[in-house]
Design a protein around this motif. Structure first.
Motif, PDB file in Angstrom:
ATOM      1  N   ALA A 136       0.837  -1.202   0.000  1.00  0.00           N
ATOM      2  CA  ALA A 136       0.000   0.000   0.000  1.00  0.00           C
ATOM      3  C   ALA A 136       0.872   1.252   0.000  1.00  0.00           C
ATOM      4  O   ALA A 136       1.897   1.298   0.688  1.00  0.00           O
ATOM      5  CB  ALA A 136      -0.914  -0.008   1.217  1.00  0.00           C
ATOM      6  N   GLN A 137       0.455   2.244  -0.767  1.00  0.00           N
ATOM      7  CA  GLN A 137       1.202   3.497  -0.857  1.00  0.00           C
ATOM      8  C   GLN A 137       0.931   4.356   0.380  1.00  0.00           C
ATOM      9  O   GLN A 137      -0.175   4.342   0.933  1.00  0.00           O
ATOM     10  CB  GLN A 137       0.792   4.266  -2.117  1.00  0.00           C
ATOM     11  N   ASP A 197       1.423  10.847   6.029  1.00  0.00           N
ATOM     12  CA  ASP A 197       2.437   9.911   6.515  1.00  0.00           C
ATOM     13  C   ASP A 197       3.805  10.204   5.885  1.00  0.00           C
ATOM     14  O   ASP A 197       4.829  10.171   6.572  1.00  0.00           O
ATOM     15  CB  ASP A 197       2.030   8.471   6.195  1.00  0.00           C
ATOM     16  N   LEU A 198       3.795  10.490   4.582  1.00  0.00           N
ATOM     17  CA  LEU A 198       5.043  10.807   3.890  1.00  0.00           C
ATOM     18  C   LEU A 198       5.651  12.082   4.461  1.00  0.00           C
ATOM     19  O   LEU A 198       6.859  12.144   4.719  1.00  0.00           O
ATOM     20  CB  LEU A 198       4.799  10.955   2.383  1.00  0.00           C
ATOM     21  N   MET A 225      19.687  17.971   0.240  1.00  0.00           N
ATOM     22  CA  MET A 225      18.601  17.164  -0.324  1.00  0.00           C
ATOM     23  C   MET A 225      19.028  15.713  -0.567  1.00  0.00           C
ATOM     24  O   MET A 225      18.284  14.796  -0.285  1.00  0.00           O
ATOM     25  CB  MET A 225      18.077  17.774  -1.625  1.00  0.00           C
ATOM     26  N   GLY A 226      20.221  15.494  -1.091  1.00  0.00           N
ATOM     27  CA  GLY A 226      20.691  14.138  -1.377  1.00  0.00           C
ATOM     28  C   GLY A 226      20.751  13.275  -0.129  1.00  0.00           C
ATOM     29  O   GLY A 226      20.333  12.114  -0.138  1.00  0.00           O
ATOM     30  N   LYS A 227      21.263  13.862   0.947  1.00  0.00           N
ATOM     31  CA  LYS A 227      21.361  13.132   2.209  1.00  0.00           C
ATOM     32  C   LYS A 227      19.966  12.769   2.728  1.00  0.00           C
ATOM     33  O   LYS A 227      19.720  11.637   3.148  1.00  0.00           O
ATOM     34  CB  LYS A 227      22.104  14.014   3.234  1.00  0.00           C
ATOM     35  N   VAL A 228      19.047  13.707   2.659  1.00  0.00           N
ATOM     36  CA  VAL A 228      17.679  13.468   3.135  1.00  0.00           C
ATOM     37  C   VAL A 228      16.980  12.449   2.233  1.00  0.00           C
ATOM     38  O   VAL A 228      16.320  11.525   2.726  1.00  0.00           O
ATOM     39  CB  VAL A 228      16.886  14.794   3.197  1.00  0.00           C
ATOM     40  N   MET A 229      17.132  12.591   0.920  1.00  0.00           N
ATOM     41  CA  MET A 229      16.480  11.665  -0.020  1.00  0.00           C
ATOM     42  C   MET A 229      16.920  10.225   0.238  1.00  0.00           C
ATOM     43  O   MET A 229      16.096   9.309   0.244  1.00  0.00           O
ATOM     44  CB  MET A 229      16.799  12.043  -1.471  1.00  0.00           C
ATOM     45  N   GLY A 230      18.218  10.018   0.434  1.00  0.00           N
ATOM     46  CA  GLY A 230      18.714   8.665   0.682  1.00  0.00           C
ATOM     47  C   GLY A 230      18.091   8.049   1.911  1.00  0.00           C
ATOM     48  O   GLY A 230      17.649   6.886   1.900  1.00  0.00           O
ATOM     49  N   ALA A 231      18.019   8.825   2.985  1.00  0.00           N
ATOM     50  CA  ALA A 231      17.451   8.311   4.230  1.00  0.00           C
ATOM     51  C   ALA A 231      15.942   8.082   4.102  1.00  0.00           C
ATOM     52  O   ALA A 231      15.412   7.082   4.602  1.00  0.00           O
ATOM     53  CB  ALA A 231      17.739   9.290   5.372  1.00  0.00           C
ATOM     54  N   VAL A 232      15.246   8.991   3.425  1.00  0.00           N
ATOM     55  CA  VAL A 232      13.793   8.845   3.269  1.00  0.00           C
ATOM     56  C   VAL A 232      13.471   7.644   2.384  1.00  0.00           C
ATOM     57  O   VAL A 232      12.564   6.866   2.694  1.00  0.00           O
ATOM     58  CB  VAL A 232      13.156  10.135   2.708  1.00  0.00           C
ATOM     59  N   GLN A 233      14.213   7.468   1.296  1.00  0.00           N
ATOM     60  CA  GLN A 233      13.958   6.332   0.407  1.00  0.00           C
ATOM     61  C   GLN A 233      14.103   5.015   1.168  1.00  0.00           C
ATOM     62  O   GLN A 233      13.336   4.085   0.949  1.00  0.00           O
ATOM     63  CB  GLN A 233      14.893   6.346  -0.814  1.00  0.00           C
ATOM     64  N   ALA A 257      10.743   2.585   1.720  1.00  0.00           N
ATOM     65  CA  ALA A 257      10.906   1.241   1.157  1.00  0.00           C
ATOM     66  C   ALA A 257       9.874   0.896   0.084  1.00  0.00           C
ATOM     67  O   ALA A 257       9.149  -0.076   0.201  1.00  0.00           O
ATOM     68  CB  ALA A 257      10.886   0.197   2.268  1.00  0.00           C
ATOM     69  N   GLY A 258       9.777   1.733  -0.940  1.00  0.00           N
ATOM     70  CA  GLY A 258       8.902   1.434  -2.061  1.00  0.00           C
ATOM     71  C   GLY A 258       7.434   1.722  -1.833  1.00  0.00           C
ATOM     72  O   GLY A 258       6.604   1.383  -2.668  1.00  0.00           O
ATOM     73  N   ARG A 259       7.091   2.331  -0.712  1.00  0.00           N
ATOM     74  CA  ARG A 259       5.687   2.634  -0.447  1.00  0.00           C
ATOM     75  C   ARG A 259       5.292   4.020  -0.938  1.00  0.00           C
ATOM     76  O   ARG A 259       4.179   4.473  -0.723  1.00  0.00           O
ATOM     77  CB  ARG A 259       5.388   2.515   1.044  1.00  0.00           C
ATOM     78  N   ALA A 260       6.242   4.710  -1.595  1.00  0.00           N
ATOM     79  CA  ALA A 260       5.962   6.017  -2.200  1.00  0.00           C
ATOM     80  C   ALA A 260       6.893   6.185  -3.393  1.00  0.00           C
ATOM     81  O   ALA A 260       8.052   5.769  -3.344  1.00  0.00           O
ATOM     82  CB  ALA A 260       6.182   7.136  -1.192  1.00  0.00           C
ATOM     83  N   GLU A 261       6.383   6.792  -4.452  1.00  0.00           N
ATOM     84  CA  GLU A 261       7.190   7.012  -5.654  1.00  0.00           C
ATOM     85  C   GLU A 261       8.265   8.046  -5.376  1.00  0.00           C
ATOM     86  O   GLU A 261       8.082   8.960  -4.576  1.00  0.00           O
ATOM     87  CB  GLU A 261       6.306   7.520  -6.790  1.00  0.00           C
TER      88      GLU A 261
END
Length: 150
Positions: free
Chosen positions: A95-96, A101-102, A121-129, A133-137
Motif C-alpha cells: 500500500a502506498q 504519513d510521507l 537534499m541528497g542526504k535526506v532523499m537517501g534516508a527517506v527512500q 521502502a517502495g511505499r511512495a514514488e
C-alpha cells in the motif's frame, strides 16, 4: 522459488481458467518481465521477492505513464486499458503512503539529519527512500523533501 513469483503464476492460471483476459494479459506481461530480468546479465538467476517487487513497481510505473500519455493524446480507450492493468498490478504492491504519513517521515528524517537547506537534499532523499521502502514514488518523495527544505 520466490513466493511472489509463485503467487503470480498461480493467479495467472486462475485468471486463464476464469477467462479474465485483462488479468491474464497483465500477469503474462509481468511474468515475462520477471523472466527477462532473471536471464539478463552474465548468468541466469532466481529473483528474490524484493527483486520481483522491483519489477512489479517498474511495470506499474510504465502503465501509469502510458495512461497519462494516452489521456493527453485523447485516446481514452487505451488510457483506460493501461489504468486497468495498473490496478491489477497494484494488487501485488505494498500500500502506498498517504501524503500526511510521507510528510511525517520526511520531517523526522530532516530533524535527524540536521538538514538545513537544498544542499542537503541528497542526504535526506537517501534516508527517506530507505524509510519508505517502495511505499511512495520517488517523485512524490522528492517533491515533499523540496517542500520541507525549501
Amino acid at each position: 522459488m520466490a513466493d511472489l513469483k509463485n503467487r503470480l503464476r498461480e493467479d495467472l492460471t486462475t485468471a486463464m481458467k476464469a477467462r479474465d483476459e485483462l488479468r491474464t494479459a497483465t500477469l503474462r506481461m509481468v511474468l515475462t518481465a520477471v523472466t527477462a530480468e532473471e536471464v539478463s546479465g552474465k548468468e541466469s538467476r532466481e529473483l528474490s521477492d524484493d527483486e520481483v517487487l522491483g519489477v512489479l513497481r517498474r511495470e506499474a510505473k510504465k502503465r501509469r505513464e502510458a495512461a497519462e500519455a494516452f489521456a493527453g493524446a485523447n485516446r481514452t480507450e487505451q488510457a483506460a486499458r493501461e489504468e486497468a492493468e495498473g490496478a491489477v498490478l497494484a494488487d501485488y504492491l505494498p500500500a502506498q503512503l498517504g501524503d500526511a504519513d510521507l510528510a511525517a517521515i520526511v520531517a523526522d528524517v530532516v530533524t535527524r539529519t540536521g538538514a538545513s537547506g537544498m544542499k542537503d537534499m541528497g542526504k535526506v532523499m537517501g534516508a527517506v527512500q530507505g524509510a519508505v521502502a517502495g511505499r511512495a514514488e520517488g517523485g512524490r518523495v522528492a517533491a515533499e523533501v523540496r517542500r520541507q527544505l525549501g
